[in-house]
Each structure stands twice: as C-alpha cells, then as structure tokens.
Design an enzyme around this catalytic site. Structure first.
Site, PDB file in Angstrom:
ATOM      1  N   HIS A  17     -35.075   2.656  -5.886  1.00  0.00           N
ATOM      2  CA  HIS A  17     -34.167   3.159  -4.848  1.00  0.00           C
ATOM      3  C   HIS A  17     -34.481   2.494  -3.504  1.00  0.00           C
ATOM      4  CE1 HIS A  17     -34.070   7.095  -7.359  1.00  0.00           C
ATOM      5  NE2 HIS A  17     -32.891   6.517  -7.496  1.00  0.00           N
ATOM      6  N   LYS A  41     -28.063  20.882 -11.557  1.00  0.00           N
ATOM      7  CA  LYS A  41     -29.316  20.296 -12.071  1.00  0.00           C
ATOM      8  C   LYS A  41     -30.470  21.153 -11.577  1.00  0.00           C
ATOM      9  CE  LYS A  41     -28.606  15.259 -12.498  1.00  0.00           C
ATOM     10  NZ  LYS A  41     -29.011  13.938 -11.980  1.00  0.00           N
TER      11      LYS A  41
HETATM   12  N1  COA Z   1     -33.929   2.323  -9.072  1.00  0.00           N
HETATM   13  C1  COA Z   1     -34.476   3.286  -9.815  1.00  0.00           C
HETATM   14  N2  COA Z   1     -33.789   4.272 -10.392  1.00  0.00           N
HETATM   15  C2  COA Z   1     -32.469   4.293 -10.199  1.00  0.00           C
HETATM   16  C3  COA Z   1     -31.815   3.320  -9.436  1.00  0.00           C
HETATM   17  C4  COA Z   1     -32.603   2.297  -8.869  1.00  0.00           C
HETATM   18  N3  COA Z   1     -32.068   1.337  -8.115  1.00  0.00           N
HETATM   19  N4  COA Z   1     -30.511   3.596  -9.432  1.00  0.00           N
HETATM   20  C5  COA Z   1     -30.352   4.689 -10.164  1.00  0.00           C
HETATM   21  N5  COA Z   1     -31.539   5.105 -10.649  1.00  0.00           N
HETATM   22  C6  COA Z   1     -31.788   6.246 -11.540  1.00  0.00           C
HETATM   23  C7  COA Z   1     -32.127   7.501 -10.796  1.00  0.00           C
HETATM   24  O1  COA Z   1     -33.507   7.601 -10.588  1.00  0.00           O
HETATM   25  C8  COA Z   1     -31.632   8.566 -11.729  1.00  0.00           C
HETATM   26  O2  COA Z   1     -32.586   8.772 -12.718  1.00  0.00           O
HETATM   27  P1  COA Z   1     -32.682  10.149 -13.525  1.00  0.00           P
HETATM   28  O3  COA Z   1     -31.391  10.286 -14.278  1.00  0.00           O
HETATM   29  O4  COA Z   1     -33.836   9.901 -14.390  1.00  0.00           O
HETATM   30  O5  COA Z   1     -32.880  11.216 -12.507  1.00  0.00           O
HETATM   31  C9  COA Z   1     -30.442   7.929 -12.407  1.00  0.00           C
HETATM   32  O6  COA Z   1     -30.597   6.552 -12.251  1.00  0.00           O
HETATM   33  C10 COA Z   1     -29.164   8.374 -11.801  1.00  0.00           C
HETATM   34  O7  COA Z   1     -29.089   7.861 -10.480  1.00  0.00           O
HETATM   35  P2  COA Z   1     -28.710   8.598  -9.163  1.00  0.00           P
HETATM   36  O8  COA Z   1     -28.489   7.584  -8.137  1.00  0.00           O
HETATM   37  O9  COA Z   1     -29.710   9.605  -8.810  1.00  0.00           O
HETATM   38  O10 COA Z   1     -27.341   9.140  -9.515  1.00  0.00           O
HETATM   39  P3  COA Z   1     -26.928  10.545  -9.916  1.00  0.00           P
HETATM   40  O11 COA Z   1     -26.198  10.353 -11.197  1.00  0.00           O
HETATM   41  O12 COA Z   1     -27.966  11.573  -9.888  1.00  0.00           O
HETATM   42  O13 COA Z   1     -25.945  10.874  -8.717  1.00  0.00           O
HETATM   43  C11 COA Z   1     -23.999  10.658  -7.323  1.00  0.00           C
HETATM   44  C12 COA Z   1     -24.848  10.111  -8.463  1.00  0.00           C
HETATM   45  C13 COA Z   1     -24.777  11.519  -6.363  1.00  0.00           C
HETATM   46  C14 COA Z   1     -23.502   9.448  -6.602  1.00  0.00           C
HETATM   47  C15 COA Z   1     -22.821  11.429  -7.955  1.00  0.00           C
HETATM   48  O14 COA Z   1     -23.325  12.400  -8.857  1.00  0.00           O
HETATM   49  C16 COA Z   1     -21.953  12.084  -6.924  1.00  0.00           C
HETATM   50  O15 COA Z   1     -21.282  11.446  -6.163  1.00  0.00           O
HETATM   51  N6  COA Z   1     -21.940  13.406  -6.927  1.00  0.00           N
HETATM   52  C17 COA Z   1     -21.115  14.174  -6.000  1.00  0.00           C
HETATM   53  C18 COA Z   1     -19.927  14.800  -6.697  1.00  0.00           C
HETATM   54  C19 COA Z   1     -18.791  13.814  -6.785  1.00  0.00           C
HETATM   55  O16 COA Z   1     -18.259  13.341  -5.809  1.00  0.00           O
HETATM   56  N7  COA Z   1     -18.367  13.557  -8.037  1.00  0.00           N
HETATM   57  C20 COA Z   1     -17.256  12.707  -8.267  1.00  0.00           C
HETATM   58  C21 COA Z   1     -17.671  11.351  -8.697  1.00  0.00           C
HETATM   59  S1  COA Z   1     -17.012  11.033 -10.284  1.00  0.00           S
END
Ligand code: COA
Length: 170
Positions: A17, A41
């Site tokens: 990240h 979550k």
């Molecule tokens: N390096 C390391 N790990 C990474 C990474 C990177 N560059 N990029 C992503 N990851 C990992 C994260 O650690 C996370 O791991 P985990 O599943 O083991 O916890 C996983 O990839 C998911 O990444 P993350 O960036 O945390 O995304 P998320 O899926 O939790 O959240 C949001 C994504 C917040 C952007 C999305 O859920 C969101 O926009 N939510 C708001 C509601 C919304 O608007 N929804 C409509 C969209 S369809």
C-alpha cells in the site's frame, strides 16, 4: 489542483500500500488516502487505529491526507471534489474485481475516473490477510509492513516477538 483518492481497508497498511501511496502522491498535488469504515467486515484494527497507522507511516509525504469514510466511494470523492480514484493492481487476479468496481463507480459518477498503478513486483504477493496470518503465528512480518507498525500488529495478537522466537527455537 490535481487531487486523487486512494481507497482501501488498510487492515493493516502494508509496504505494498505504501508503495502505491508514494508513487501516486508523486502524480498529483494532493492525495487523500480513504480508509473504509466497513461495518460488514470485522477488522483487526478499528478505523481510528488504521487512520493513525497510516498517518504515522506517511508523515514524511507532505501532500498526503488520511481520512476515513463510510458509504459509497463516489460520494466520498464528490464530497472532497476529487475526480480521480487510484487503485493498485497486483496481479491478473485483481483485474476482474477492479474492473467491475471502476465501471460501477463510473456509472454512478461519470465525472470520476479510476487509474491503476501496477504494484511493485516485490510486493505483488502481499495482502493484509497474509500479514495477519504470519503475525498470528509469530512469523516475521518485517518485510511486509512499515517498521513503525510491526509491534502494533504483534500486540494485537498478544505476541511477544522475542518470547515466540525462543519458543520456536526450542
Ligand atoms: N499492496 C498490498 N496489498 C494490497 C495492495 C497493495 N498494493 N492492493 C490491495 N491489496 C490487498 C489489501 O491488503 C486487501 O487484502 P485483504 O483482502 O487480505 O484484506 C485486498 O488487497 C483488498 O484491497 P483493499 O484496497 O483493502 O480493497 P478493499 O476490497 O478492502 O476495499 C474499496 C476496496 C474500499 C475501494 C471498496 O470496497 C469501496 O469503494 N467501498 C465503498 C463502497 C462502494 O463505493 N462500493 C461500490 C464499489 S463497487
């Protein structure tokens, strides 16, 4: 002023990240890191803890602001007058999910675009879950998370790194 939002759960923030944060902060005047406050979550760290960890590890990057959000990402972006969302792509497996998410966001908010940065190869395998899995069993997480937060992750599992090392050597 060019602004972007890098959203995520950051539970906890990893070196992967941080790599995306540093590189995207170079591309814009201001980068907002949006920490998702997601009730569905059950995170290891509260949203305030995640925000504080991110503030600590980005304190040397002047154009980064850390904020939490709940609800839709596009609403958060509009609220801050941001028209660019940054996401990291680690591997092909991320692509389908990210594409669907960016297309959904674009339907909901046509003025907002998503740009993707490829995660540096050395962090391509990394995720917050891997960090948690390693830490839970006393594994070395120093190559996965910024130095400032290593002890916070072990503390959350009640692990004293020195004593677990001793146990492992027995
Ligand atoms: N390096 C390391 N790990 C990474 C990474 C990177 N560059 N990029 C992503 N990851 C990992 C994260 O650690 C996370 O791991 P985990 O599943 O083991 O916890 C996983 O990839 C998911 O990444 P993350 O960036 O945390 O995304 P998320 O899926 O939790 O959240 C949001 C994504 C917040 C952007 C999305 O859920 C969101 O926009 N939510 C708001 C509601 C919304 O608007 N929804 C409509 C969209 S369809």
């Amino acid at each position: 002023m060019k602004k972007a939002i890098y959203p995520g759960s950051f539970d906890p923030v990893t070196l992967g990240h941080l790599d995306i944060i540093r590189r995207s902060a170079n591309l814009v005047d201001k980068l907002i890191v949006g920490v998702l406050n997601n009730n569905s979550k059950s995170p290891l760290f509260s949203v305030d803890e995640r925000v504080n960890m991110l503030k600590e590890v980005t304190k040397d990057i002047p154009n980064v602001e850390i904020l939490s959000f709940s609800g839709l990402l596009v609403d958060f972006a509009r609220q801050h007058e941001v028209q660019t969302i940054v996401r990291g792509l680690r591997a092909v497996t991320d692509f389908e999910y990210e594409l669907a998410m960016s297309q959904t966001n674009r339907v909901a908010a046509p003025e907002i675009d998503t740009i993707f940065l490829n995660t540096s190869l050395k962090y391509a395998y990394l995720s917050s879950s891997i960090v948690k899995e390693m830490a839970m069993y006393g594994g070395d997480i120093s190559k996965f998370v910024p130095a400032e937060i290593i002890h916070l992750v072990y503390d959350r599992y009640g692990i004293n790194k020195n004593s677990s090392k001793e146990k492992g050597e027995m």
